[in-house]
Design a protein around this motif. Structure first.
Motif, PDB file in Angstrom:
ATOM      1  N   TYR A 137       0.845  -1.184   0.000  1.00  0.00           N
ATOM      2  CA  TYR A 137       0.000   0.000   0.000  1.00  0.00           C
ATOM      3  C   TYR A 137       0.889   1.245   0.000  1.00  0.00           C
ATOM      4  CZ  TYR A 137      -4.274  -2.604   1.006  1.00  0.00           C
ATOM      5  OH  TYR A 137      -5.350  -3.440   0.928  1.00  0.00           O
ATOM      6  N   HIS A 180       1.487   4.855   1.287  1.00  0.00           N
ATOM      7  CA  HIS A 180       1.108   5.748   2.380  1.00  0.00           C
ATOM      8  C   HIS A 180       1.880   7.060   2.259  1.00  0.00           C
ATOM      9  CE1 HIS A 180      -0.956   3.144   5.574  1.00  0.00           C
ATOM     10  NE2 HIS A 180      -0.786   2.337   4.539  1.00  0.00           N
ATOM     11  N   TYR A 198       2.895  10.444   4.737  1.00  0.00           N
ATOM     12  CA  TYR A 198       2.916  11.094   6.049  1.00  0.00           C
ATOM     13  C   TYR A 198       3.648  12.416   5.898  1.00  0.00           C
ATOM     14  CZ  TYR A 198       1.338   6.830   8.273  1.00  0.00           C
ATOM     15  OH  TYR A 198       0.580   5.755   8.637  1.00  0.00           O
ATOM     16  N   TYR A 232      -0.200  11.253   9.689  1.00  0.00           N
ATOM     17  CA  TYR A 232      -0.781  10.554   8.535  1.00  0.00           C
ATOM     18  C   TYR A 232      -1.475  11.545   7.612  1.00  0.00           C
ATOM     19  CZ  TYR A 232      -4.301   7.801   6.016  1.00  0.00           C
ATOM     20  OH  TYR A 232      -5.103   7.257   5.063  1.00  0.00           O
ATOM     21  N   HIS A 271      -3.617   7.271   2.215  1.00  0.00           N
ATOM     22  CA  HIS A 271      -3.035   6.054   1.668  1.00  0.00           C
ATOM     23  C   HIS A 271      -3.969   5.433   0.638  1.00  0.00           C
ATOM     24  CE1 HIS A 271      -5.539   3.944   4.678  1.00  0.00           C
ATOM     25  NE2 HIS A 271      -5.394   2.868   3.925  1.00  0.00           N
ATOM     26  N   ARG A 290       3.853   0.272   2.380  1.00  0.00           N
ATOM     27  CA  ARG A 290       3.589  -0.542   3.556  1.00  0.00           C
ATOM     28  C   ARG A 290       3.276  -1.968   3.137  1.00  0.00           C
ATOM     29  NH1 ARG A 290      -0.573   0.323   8.639  1.00  0.00           N
ATOM     30  NH2 ARG A 290       0.777  -0.740  10.123  1.00  0.00           N
ATOM     31  N   LEU A 308       1.818  -5.380   3.317  1.00  0.00           N
ATOM     32  CA  LEU A 308       0.759  -6.147   3.966  1.00  0.00           C
ATOM     33  C   LEU A 308       0.516  -7.434   3.196  1.00  0.00           C
ATOM     34  CD1 LEU A 308      -1.627  -3.270   5.034  1.00  0.00           C
ATOM     35  CD2 LEU A 308      -0.385  -4.799   6.521  1.00  0.00           C
ATOM     36  N   ASN A 324       3.522  -9.861   5.811  1.00  0.00           N
ATOM     37  CA  ASN A 324       2.597  -9.050   6.613  1.00  0.00           C
ATOM     38  C   ASN A 324       3.225  -8.407   7.834  1.00  0.00           C
ATOM     39  OD1 ASN A 324       0.141  -7.928   7.065  1.00  0.00           O
ATOM     40  ND2 ASN A 324      -0.932  -9.821   7.463  1.00  0.00           N
ATOM     41  N   LEU A 327       6.494   0.327   8.196  1.00  0.00           N
ATOM     42  CA  LEU A 327       6.569   1.565   7.424  1.00  0.00           C
ATOM     43  C   LEU A 327       8.040   1.902   7.282  1.00  0.00           C
ATOM     44  CD1 LEU A 327       3.785   3.541   9.288  1.00  0.00           C
ATOM     45  CD2 LEU A 327       3.693   2.931   6.888  1.00  0.00           C
ATOM     46  N   MET A 368      -3.230  -0.588  13.934  1.00  0.00           N
ATOM     47  CA  MET A 368      -3.935  -1.861  13.947  1.00  0.00           C
ATOM     48  C   MET A 368      -3.142  -2.856  13.106  1.00  0.00           C
ATOM     49  SD  MET A 368      -6.608  -1.544  15.799  1.00  0.00           S
ATOM     50  CE  MET A 368      -7.660  -2.917  15.306  1.00  0.00           C
ATOM     51  N   MET A 375      -4.578  -5.096   9.772  1.00  0.00           N
ATOM     52  CA  MET A 375      -5.358  -4.225   8.898  1.00  0.00           C
ATOM     53  C   MET A 375      -4.502  -3.111   8.322  1.00  0.00           C
ATOM     54  SD  MET A 375      -8.542  -3.983  11.485  1.00  0.00           S
ATOM     55  CE  MET A 375      -9.330  -2.640  10.623  1.00  0.00           C
ATOM     56  N   ASN A 376      -4.850  -2.691   7.125  1.00  0.00           N
ATOM     57  CA  ASN A 376      -4.153  -1.579   6.504  1.00  0.00           C
ATOM     58  C   ASN A 376      -4.805  -0.281   6.937  1.00  0.00           C
ATOM     59  OD1 ASN A 376      -2.474  -0.072   4.699  1.00  0.00           O
ATOM     60  ND2 ASN A 376      -4.253   0.123   3.397  1.00  0.00           N
ATOM     61  N   THR A 377      -4.324   0.261   8.020  1.00  0.00           N
ATOM     62  CA  THR A 377      -4.829   1.538   8.503  1.00  0.00           C
ATOM     63  C   THR A 377      -3.657   2.457   8.764  1.00  0.00           C
ATOM     64  OG1 THR A 377      -4.744   0.787  10.792  1.00  0.00           O
ATOM     65  CG2 THR A 377      -6.811   0.434   9.597  1.00  0.00           C
ATOM     66  N   GLU A 378      -3.972   3.681   9.147  1.00  0.00           N
ATOM     67  CA  GLU A 378      -2.913   4.637   9.401  1.00  0.00           C
ATOM     68  C   GLU A 378      -2.166   4.286  10.681  1.00  0.00           C
ATOM     69  OE1 GLU A 378      -6.354   7.401  10.155  1.00  0.00           O
ATOM     70  OE2 GLU A 378      -4.741   8.455  11.233  1.00  0.00           O
ATOM     71  N   ALA A 379      -0.925   4.730  10.751  1.00  0.00           N
ATOM     72  CA  ALA A 379      -0.140   4.624  11.960  1.00  0.00           C
ATOM     73  C   ALA A 379      -0.184   5.960  12.690  1.00  0.00           C
ATOM     74  CB  ALA A 379       1.303   4.259  11.634  1.00  0.00           C
TER      75      ALA A 379
END
Lengths: 113, 113
Positions: free
Chosen positions: A32, A34, A36, A46, A49, A91, A93, A97, A101, B95, B98-102
């Motif tokens: 992915y 991202h 920042y 953030y 993304h 990132r 995933l 997994n 970052l 999280m 899951m692909n979420t923000e840090a």
């Protein structure tokens, strides 16, 4: 870990759009993209993304090339508060997994009044 | 308010002493990360943890140690074996998987004299 390449610095005028480019030619299918940004002596914040499709949120837009080897962060109207270092990050995933970052050097954005 | 807290903001230590940096989060995040940032540079990954009682080395783990006994806490110890410990240290959480923000803390600036 796949790497990203960004220009060291860019300048913009206040209230004009800014396009921050990022190259990631070795991106894998499960990476992915991202973004920042970091102000001096603060933790990164953030921005946005995405995976394949273009994305919009209240802060910015993310345009992703069809082959996913590059992307562009778009700030629609730059303000003085947008002056920061912007990091484009891949990132992981995928099967491994790790969710890591991995930061590069980033682009220092200057906004002129 | 939910967030990630690093303490202290500034820390001074004498050469040869171990020092522990605190990182606490109340976001119920599984993954936590420690980064080091030197002046004018990007962030480099020291250690990361995806789950309680488990952690992995990042790119520059030598001279550092971590523990993850609680989900909320991920302390970093800078040992006397770290040859150049003066730096800005940043903790993050997200999280997983899951692909979420840090989310990043505000950092601890460590100076070793």
């Amino acid at each position: 870990d796949a790497k990203t390449t960004q220009p060291n610095s860019m300048e913009s005028n206040e209230e004009e759009p800014v396009h921050l480019p990022c190259n990631h030619s070795t991106i894998s299918g499960t990476d992915y993209i991202h973004w920042y940004r970091q102000l001096p002596s603060q933790g990164p914040e953030y921005v946005i993304h995405g995976l394949t499709s273009n994305v919009n949120n209240r802060m910015a837009s993310l345009a992703i090339a069809e082959d996913r080897k590059s992307s562009t962060l778009i700030l629609h109207r730059a303000t003085l508060r947008d002056a920061a270092v912007y990091y484009c990050i891949l990132r992981d995933l995928g099967p491994s997994n790790t969710g890591k970052l991995i930061f590069g050097q980033g682009t220092t954005l200057q906004v002129k009044p | 308010d939910g967030g990630i807290t690093q303490s202290p903001k500034y820390l001074f230590r004498k050469e040869g002493q171990n020092v522990t940096l605190s990182c606490e989060q109340n976001l119920n995040h599984d993954a936590m990360y420690w980064y080091r940032q030197d002046p004018g540079q990007g962030l480099r990954l020291i250690y990361y943890s995806q789950i309680v009682n488990d952690f992995q080395k990042g790119d520059i783990a030598e001279g550092y140690s971590v523990s993850r006994e609680k989900k909320e806490s991920f302390p970093l110890t800078v040992t006397s074996a770290q040859k150049n410990p003066t730096a800005f240290y940043l903790c993050a959480s997200s999280m997983y998987p899951m692909n979420t923000e840090a989310f990043f803390g505000q950092g601890t600036r460590l100076t070793v004299v």
